[in-house]
Design a protein around this motif. Structure first.
Motif, PDB file in Angstrom:
ATOM      1  N   SER A  51       0.848  -1.304   0.151  1.00 15.66           N
ATOM      2  CA  SER A  51      -0.027   0.012   0.050  1.00 15.66           C
ATOM      3  C   SER A  51       0.717   1.214   0.039  1.00 15.66           C
ATOM      4  CB  SER A  51      -0.784   0.100   1.132  1.00 15.66           C
ATOM      5  OG  SER A  51      -0.220  -0.056   2.363  1.00 15.66           O
ATOM      6  N   GLY A  52       0.222   2.419  -0.261  1.00 15.10           N
ATOM      7  CA  GLY A  52       1.227   3.547  -0.544  1.00 15.10           C
ATOM      8  C   GLY A  52       2.226   3.573  -1.620  1.00 15.10           C
ATOM      9  N   ILE A  53       2.811   4.654  -1.327  1.00 15.88           N
ATOM     10  CA  ILE A  53       3.985   4.673  -2.361  1.00 15.88           C
ATOM     11  C   ILE A  53       5.498   5.215  -1.560  1.00 15.88           C
ATOM     12  CG2 ILE A  53       2.645   5.501  -4.377  1.00 15.88           C
ATOM     13  CD1 ILE A  53       3.425   8.408  -3.655  1.00 15.88           C
ATOM     14  N   HIS A  54       6.604   5.053  -2.164  1.00 15.27           N
ATOM     15  CA  HIS A  54       7.676   5.326  -1.771  1.00 15.27           C
ATOM     16  C   HIS A  54       8.271   6.288  -2.525  1.00 15.27           C
ATOM     17  CE1 HIS A  54      11.800   5.097  -0.241  1.00 15.27           C
ATOM     18  NE2 HIS A  54      11.462   4.526   0.840  1.00 15.27           N
ATOM     19  N   PRO A  55       8.344   7.619  -2.397  1.00 14.19           N
ATOM     20  CA  PRO A  55       8.831   8.740  -3.302  1.00 14.19           C
ATOM     21  C   PRO A  55       9.995   8.530  -3.631  1.00 14.19           C
ATOM     22  CG  PRO A  55       7.672   9.415  -1.414  1.00 14.19           C
ATOM     23  CD  PRO A  55       7.973   7.991  -0.948  1.00 14.19           C
ATOM     24  N   GLY A  56      10.147   8.603  -5.204  1.00 19.96           N
ATOM     25  CA  GLY A  56      11.817   8.814  -5.832  1.00 19.96           C
ATOM     26  C   GLY A  56      12.397   7.004  -5.852  1.00 19.96           C
ATOM     27  N   ASP A  57      11.383   6.110  -5.411  1.00 19.50           N
ATOM     28  CA  ASP A  57      11.918   4.822  -5.507  1.00 19.50           C
ATOM     29  C   ASP A  57      11.301   3.877  -6.296  1.00 19.50           C
ATOM     30  OD1 ASP A  57      13.128   2.150  -4.780  1.00 19.50           O
ATOM     31  OD2 ASP A  57      12.434   2.071  -3.073  1.00 19.50           O
ATOM     32  N   GLU A  58      11.654   3.748  -7.683  1.00 19.03           N
ATOM     33  CA  GLU A  58      10.823   2.869  -8.673  1.00 19.03           C
ATOM     34  C   GLU A  58      11.404   1.332  -8.324  1.00 19.03           C
ATOM     35  OE1 GLU A  58       8.485   4.187 -10.496  1.00 19.03           O
ATOM     36  OE2 GLU A  58       8.690   6.135  -9.656  1.00 19.03           O
ATOM     37  N   SER A  59      12.275   1.083  -7.688  1.00 16.86           N
ATOM     38  CA  SER A  59      12.641  -0.305  -7.670  1.00 16.86           C
ATOM     39  C   SER A  59      11.643  -1.362  -7.138  1.00 16.86           C
ATOM     40  CB  SER A  59      13.963  -0.176  -6.948  1.00 16.86           C
ATOM     41  OG  SER A  59      13.761  -0.205  -5.705  1.00 16.86           O
ATOM     42  N   PHE A  60      10.977  -0.722  -5.932  1.00 15.85           N
ATOM     43  CA  PHE A  60       9.984  -1.483  -5.397  1.00 15.85           C
ATOM     44  C   PHE A  60       8.559  -1.147  -5.527  1.00 15.85           C
ATOM     45  CE2 PHE A  60       7.715  -3.100  -1.603  1.00 15.85           C
ATOM     46  CZ  PHE A  60       7.957  -4.526  -1.619  1.00 15.85           C
ATOM     47  N   ALA A  61       8.379   0.103  -5.012  1.00 14.77           N
ATOM     48  CA  ALA A  61       7.103   0.716  -5.010  1.00 14.77           C
ATOM     49  C   ALA A  61       6.386   1.301  -6.207  1.00 14.77           C
ATOM     50  CB  ALA A  61       6.769   1.373  -3.695  1.00 14.77           C
ATOM     51  N   GLY A  62       7.035   1.076  -7.362  1.00 15.10           N
ATOM     52  CA  GLY A  62       6.629   2.005  -8.709  1.00 15.10           C
ATOM     53  C   GLY A  62       5.729   1.090  -9.154  1.00 15.10           C
ATOM     54  N   GLU A  63       5.276  -0.091  -8.672  1.00 14.22           N
ATOM     55  CA  GLU A  63       4.182  -0.629  -9.478  1.00 14.22           C
ATOM     56  C   GLU A  63       2.858  -0.119  -8.519  1.00 14.22           C
ATOM     57  OE1 GLU A  63       4.009  -3.231 -11.503  1.00 14.22           O
ATOM     58  OE2 GLU A  63       6.030  -3.484 -11.817  1.00 14.22           O
ATOM     59  N   PRO A  64       1.614  -0.377  -9.038  1.00 13.28           N
ATOM     60  CA  PRO A  64       0.468   0.082  -8.513  1.00 13.28           C
ATOM     61  C   PRO A  64       0.210  -0.559  -7.007  1.00 13.28           C
ATOM     62  CG  PRO A  64       0.137   0.033 -10.748  1.00 13.28           C
ATOM     63  CD  PRO A  64       1.400  -0.614 -10.307  1.00 13.28           C
ATOM     64  N   ALA A  65      -0.110   0.028  -5.990  1.00 15.05           N
ATOM     65  CA  ALA A  65      -0.689  -0.562  -4.824  1.00 15.05           C
ATOM     66  C   ALA A  65      -1.959  -1.494  -4.941  1.00 15.05           C
ATOM     67  CB  ALA A  65      -0.705   0.388  -3.929  1.00 15.05           C
ATOM     68  N   LEU A  66      -2.155  -2.218  -3.946  1.00 14.04           N
ATOM     69  CA  LEU A  66      -3.427  -2.945  -3.986  1.00 14.04           C
ATOM     70  C   LEU A  66      -4.435  -2.123  -3.562  1.00 14.04           C
ATOM     71  CD1 LEU A  66      -1.839  -6.294  -2.527  1.00 14.04           C
ATOM     72  CD2 LEU A  66      -2.292  -5.963  -4.744  1.00 14.04           C
ATOM     73  N   VAL A  67      -5.654  -2.817  -3.966  1.00 11.19           N
ATOM     74  CA  VAL A  67      -6.961  -2.203  -3.464  1.00 11.19           C
ATOM     75  C   VAL A  67      -7.082  -2.263  -2.112  1.00 11.19           C
ATOM     76  CG1 VAL A  67      -8.123  -2.327  -5.686  1.00 11.19           C
ATOM     77  CG2 VAL A  67      -8.340  -4.155  -4.144  1.00 11.19           C
ATOM     78  N   SER A  68      -7.923  -1.771  -1.567  1.00 17.98           N
ATOM     79  CA  SER A  68      -8.402  -1.576  -0.077  1.00 17.98           C
ATOM     80  C   SER A  68      -8.565  -3.312   0.553  1.00 17.98           C
ATOM     81  CB  SER A  68      -9.473  -1.084   0.481  1.00 17.98           C
ATOM     82  OG  SER A  68      -9.073   0.318   0.329  1.00 17.98           O
ATOM     83  N   VAL A  69      -8.123  -3.647   1.644  1.00 16.76           N
ATOM     84  CA  VAL A  69      -8.584  -5.205   1.983  1.00 16.76           C
ATOM     85  C   VAL A  69      -9.977  -5.389   2.037  1.00 16.76           C
ATOM     86  CG1 VAL A  69      -8.338  -6.672   4.052  1.00 16.76           C
ATOM     87  CG2 VAL A  69      -6.568  -5.298   3.366  1.00 16.76           C
ATOM     88  N   PRO A  70     -10.605  -6.216   1.479  1.00 16.06           N
ATOM     89  CA  PRO A  70     -11.843  -6.525   1.658  1.00 16.06           C
ATOM     90  C   PRO A  70     -12.479  -6.982   3.070  1.00 16.06           C
ATOM     91  CG  PRO A  70     -10.676  -7.933  -0.078  1.00 16.06           C
ATOM     92  CD  PRO A  70      -9.804  -7.387   0.843  1.00 16.06           C
ATOM     93  N   GLU A  71     -13.705  -6.207   3.203  1.00  9.96           N
ATOM     94  CA  GLU A  71     -14.150  -6.396   4.297  1.00  9.96           C
ATOM     95  C   GLU A  71     -14.704  -7.753   4.864  1.00  9.96           C
ATOM     96  OE1 GLU A  71     -14.750  -4.269   7.231  1.00  9.96           O
ATOM     97  OE2 GLU A  71     -13.086  -3.194   6.208  1.00  9.96           O
ATOM     98  N   LYS A  72     -15.598  -8.576   3.684  1.00 11.68           N
ATOM     99  CA  LYS A  72     -16.085  -9.591   3.895  1.00 11.68           C
ATOM    100  C   LYS A  72     -15.222 -11.036   3.472  1.00 11.68           C
ATOM    101  CE  LYS A  72     -20.603  -7.964   2.192  1.00 11.68           C
ATOM    102  NZ  LYS A  72     -20.297  -6.509   2.250  1.00 11.68           N
ATOM    103  N   ALA A  73     -15.430 -12.056   4.381  1.00  9.57           N
ATOM    104  CA  ALA A  73     -14.468 -12.832   4.447  1.00  9.57           C
ATOM    105  C   ALA A  73     -15.151 -14.443   4.467  1.00  9.57           C
ATOM    106  CB  ALA A  73     -13.580 -12.763   5.660  1.00  9.57           C
TER     107      ALA A  73
END
Length: 295
Positions: free
Chosen positions: A172-194
């Motif tokens: 989740s979130g981003i790491h400014p200036g770092d494309e090596s790990f967090a450059g990919e899109p973050a995941l959607v919110s955690v599903p409430e239902k299980a």
């Protein structure tokens, strides 16, 4: 949407013959499937990687695997350590819908004395985007030895479920200036239902069952907790003690016919349970699959 839980007993059926493909044939039409007792590189199941075999046999499903344990392999003839693949046993989740994230949690264990078999168990979690909305799916196989140990494992599951909704996605979130790990899109919110699928190794008359389904009162019967879990078998209109829900086979399990395989759903999903049944035509294991349909 069709959900199935199935302890495949590493492919050994009621006739004693090992044939994982036969076991999978009984459940391949389901949308989301939780399998327990999946082997890799054990003599008892042909010394093959059953995880890869499942991937080949079920190409229309996305797949996640979580080992309960991974241990060294020794030669059957010499007893010497074998280099290469280690023996594994664990849980698989198959989904017709893309699996967005995977986490695997070891569950509490304390060793047994007297030479009794005691196995490290794990809880596999995936997040899936389904036609009914985002869903967390859990799959596990709880301790067969001890009610106290099962209860502890279930308390940990409930804590993991609670934390999942608070912690956010694995990425989740981003790491400014770092494309090596967090450059990919973050995941959607955690599903409430299980949903919890699994061979839970308890009866509906035990404390373990009440930890998930809620306590019983003298006047009102079973009291479901708000935000808790509901036994889909009961949500479909069956009684907790309904004999048609038995899922183990006395001829091979050695402990009589019992209802020990379950699908539990978030309390907010219980009204969407249309039906639940045990697939008694399936002969590829010492358990029967449980099928639940949500709409």
């Amino acid at each position: 949407m069709k959900l199935v839980t199935y302890n495949v007993h590493f492919g050994v059926g009621q006739d004693g013959h090992c044939d994982l493909a036969r076991a999978l044939d009984a459940v391949k039409n389901a949308d989301i499937i939780g399998l327990q007792e999946v082997d890799s590189f054990w003599e008892r199941s042909g010394n093959i990687d059953q995880v890869e075999l499942i991937r080949q046999l079920m190409p229309e499903h996305d797949m996640a695997y979580g080992a309960g344990f991974e241990i060294a392999k020794r030669s059957k003839e010499s007893g010497e350590m074998v280099s290469g693949p280690r023996r594994r046993s664990g849980n698989v989740i198959l989904s017709r819908y893309p699996i967005l994230s995977v986490r695997n949690f070891p569950l509490p264990k304390y060793g047994s004395g007297g030479g009794k078999l005691d196995i490290q168990k794990a809880l596999l979690e995936v997040s899936v985007e389904t036609p009914l909305g985002p869903l967390r799916v859990y799959n596990t196989h709880l301790c067969h030895l001890s009610e106290k140990q099962r209860s502890l494992q279930l308390e940990i599951f409930l804590e993991i479920d609670r934390r999942a909704r608070l912690e956010g996605p694995a990425l989740s979130g981003i790491h400014p200036g770092d494309e090596s790990f967090a450059g990919e899109p973050a995941l959607v919110s955690v599903p409430e239902k299980a949903v919890l699928l699994g061979d839970l190794n308890f009866l509906s008359t035990t404390k373990s069952y009440s930890i998930l389904a809620g306590d019983t009162g003298d006047r009102w019967g079973r009291v479901t907790r708000i935000g808790g879990f509901v036994d889909a078998w009961c949500a479909a209109g069956h009684d907790e003690l309904d004999g048609t829900g038995e899922t183990s086979d006395s001829a091979t399990s050695g402990d009589g016919k019992r209802r020990i395989d379950y699908c539990f759903v978030s309390e907010s999903l219980s009204s969407r349970v249309v039906s639940a049944r045990v697939l008694r035509d399936a002969k590829g294991s010492d358990h029967y699959p449980v099928e639940v349909i949500l709409a």
